[in-house]
Scaffold this motif. Sequence first.
Motif, PDB file in Angstrom:
ATOM      1  N   UNK A  46       0.947  -1.326  -0.031  1.00 33.04           N
ATOM      2  CA  UNK A  46       0.158  -0.012   0.149  1.00 33.04           C
ATOM      3  C   UNK A  46       0.719   1.058   0.193  1.00 33.04           C
ATOM      4  N   UNK A  47       2.287   1.179   0.303  1.00 30.38           N
ATOM      5  CA  UNK A  47       3.020   2.416   0.321  1.00 30.38           C
ATOM      6  C   UNK A  47       3.475   2.355  -1.041  1.00 30.38           C
ATOM      7  N   UNK A  48       3.690   3.823  -1.500  1.00 31.83           N
ATOM      8  CA  UNK A  48       4.239   4.016  -2.689  1.00 31.83           C
ATOM      9  C   UNK A  48       5.654   3.944  -2.690  1.00 31.83           C
ATOM     10  N   UNK A  49       6.218   3.224  -3.865  1.00 23.42           N
ATOM     11  CA  UNK A  49       7.838   2.996  -4.063  1.00 23.42           C
ATOM     12  C   UNK A  49       8.747   4.252  -3.515  1.00 23.42           C
ATOM     13  N   UNK A  50       8.222   5.530  -3.931  1.00 17.82           N
ATOM     14  CA  UNK A  50       8.934   6.653  -3.426  1.00 17.82           C
ATOM     15  C   UNK A  50       7.907   7.477  -2.952  1.00 17.82           C
ATOM     16  N   UNK A  51       8.662   8.242  -1.930  1.00 21.06           N
ATOM     17  CA  UNK A  51       7.935   9.227  -1.272  1.00 21.06           C
ATOM     18  C   UNK A  51       7.078   8.845   0.134  1.00 21.06           C
ATOM     19  N   UNK A  52       6.423   9.580   0.831  1.00 22.40           N
ATOM     20  CA  UNK A  52       5.763   9.076   2.067  1.00 22.40           C
ATOM     21  C   UNK A  52       4.354   9.126   1.858  1.00 22.40           C
ATOM     22  N   UNK A  53       3.814   8.567   2.935  1.00 18.68           N
ATOM     23  CA  UNK A  53       2.264   8.385   2.867  1.00 18.68           C
ATOM     24  C   UNK A  53       2.059   8.594   4.371  1.00 18.68           C
ATOM     25  N   UNK A  54       0.956   9.701   4.701  1.00 20.53           N
ATOM     26  CA  UNK A  54       0.625   9.994   6.071  1.00 20.53           C
ATOM     27  C   UNK A  54      -0.111   8.651   6.423  1.00 20.53           C
ATOM     28  N   UNK A  55      -0.019   8.368   7.894  1.00 17.55           N
ATOM     29  CA  UNK A  55      -0.585   7.411   8.703  1.00 17.55           C
ATOM     30  C   UNK A  55      -2.040   7.410   8.415  1.00 17.55           C
ATOM     31  N   UNK A  56      -2.689   8.504   8.434  1.00 14.85           N
ATOM     32  CA  UNK A  56      -4.062   8.580   8.059  1.00 14.85           C
ATOM     33  C   UNK A  56      -4.299   8.190   6.774  1.00 14.85           C
ATOM     34  N   UNK A  57      -3.701   8.477   5.723  1.00 13.79           N
ATOM     35  CA  UNK A  57      -3.988   7.950   4.389  1.00 13.79           C
ATOM     36  C   UNK A  57      -3.630   6.535   4.230  1.00 13.79           C
ATOM     37  N   UNK A  68      -4.653   0.074  14.747  1.00 13.61           N
ATOM     38  CA  UNK A  68      -4.404  -1.188  13.875  1.00 13.61           C
ATOM     39  C   UNK A  68      -3.039  -0.961  13.133  1.00 13.61           C
ATOM     40  N   UNK A  69      -3.237   0.142  12.416  1.00  6.16           N
ATOM     41  CA  UNK A  69      -2.484   0.435  11.266  1.00  6.16           C
ATOM     42  C   UNK A  69      -0.936   1.048  11.914  1.00  6.16           C
ATOM     43  N   UNK A  70      -0.923   1.546  13.242  1.00  5.67           N
ATOM     44  CA  UNK A  70       0.139   1.818  13.787  1.00  5.67           C
ATOM     45  C   UNK A  70       0.932   0.465  14.374  1.00  5.67           C
ATOM     46  N   UNK A  71       0.088  -0.446  14.856  1.00 11.05           N
ATOM     47  CA  UNK A  71       0.810  -1.538  15.188  1.00 11.05           C
ATOM     48  C   UNK A  71       1.507  -2.459  13.978  1.00 11.05           C
ATOM     49  N   UNK A  96       4.973   7.911   6.553  1.00 11.83           N
ATOM     50  CA  UNK A  96       5.609   6.607   6.576  1.00 11.83           C
ATOM     51  C   UNK A  96       6.099   6.531   5.277  1.00 11.83           C
ATOM     52  N   UNK A  97       7.726   5.840   4.818  1.00 12.29           N
ATOM     53  CA  UNK A  97       8.105   5.505   3.882  1.00 12.29           C
ATOM     54  C   UNK A  97       8.949   4.250   3.926  1.00 12.29           C
ATOM     55  N   UNK A  98       8.898   3.616   2.879  1.00  9.31           N
ATOM     56  CA  UNK A  98       9.836   2.463   2.450  1.00  9.31           C
ATOM     57  C   UNK A  98      11.220   2.562   2.637  1.00  9.31           C
ATOM     58  N   UNK A  99      11.993   1.802   3.399  1.00 11.26           N
ATOM     59  CA  UNK A  99      13.461   1.956   3.463  1.00 11.26           C
ATOM     60  C   UNK A  99      14.075   1.325   2.033  1.00 11.26           C
ATOM     61  N   UNK A 100      15.277   1.336   1.762  1.00 11.31           N
ATOM     62  CA  UNK A 100      15.771   0.495   0.581  1.00 11.31           C
ATOM     63  C   UNK A 100      15.433  -0.879   0.705  1.00 11.31           C
ATOM     64  N   UNK A 101      15.401  -1.513   2.020  1.00  9.04           N
ATOM     65  CA  UNK A 101      15.271  -2.904   2.405  1.00  9.04           C
ATOM     66  C   UNK A 101      13.720  -3.156   1.818  1.00  9.04           C
ATOM     67  N   UNK A 102      12.931  -2.234   2.284  1.00 11.68           N
ATOM     68  CA  UNK A 102      11.609  -2.309   2.212  1.00 11.68           C
ATOM     69  C   UNK A 102      10.860  -2.137   0.733  1.00 11.68           C
ATOM     70  N   UNK A 103      11.489  -1.267   0.083  1.00  8.99           N
ATOM     71  CA  UNK A 103      11.577  -1.057  -1.458  1.00  8.99           C
ATOM     72  C   UNK A 103      11.747  -2.367  -2.199  1.00  8.99           C
TER      73      UNK A 103
END
Length: 153
Positions: A46-57, A68-71, A96-103
Amino acid sequence: MNLKSSAFAASFQRELHQLVRAYELCNQACLAENGVTASQGYTLLSLPQQGYLSMNDLSEAMGLAGSTMTRYVDQLVERGLVYRESDHEDRRVVRVKLTDRGRELRRVVERAMQEFFKQVLDELREEERSALLRTIEQVARAIEKVFRICCAG
């Protein structure tokens, strides 16, 4: 609704339930093969490959409560797959943003899922695939429409 359409609706519901369950099991197996739970994997996807996404979004995109999302995000932060920070302008907003490992893991999981479904679709003829996609799109739109009319509130 007449008896014939009631029987069809019951059959449709049963088949759709089996399809959704099979889909979930396949996704869970694919994610587990890559060392993540279903909730962690769906969060990564659900997270973009680049950039941030707010916890609410992110919560909204996944249809989950903020707690639940925080957990889920906490688990991914602990594993070094996502990075979390407060917004510079509004400290109440957490991004929230993906790290290199996360990407990289997101790419691996996405490719594995696509390969699985490619193999599934290879079992169908080309004209069946096209008809299937059109039908799924129509059913999805119908579900959204009926949901908005009778269930949203």
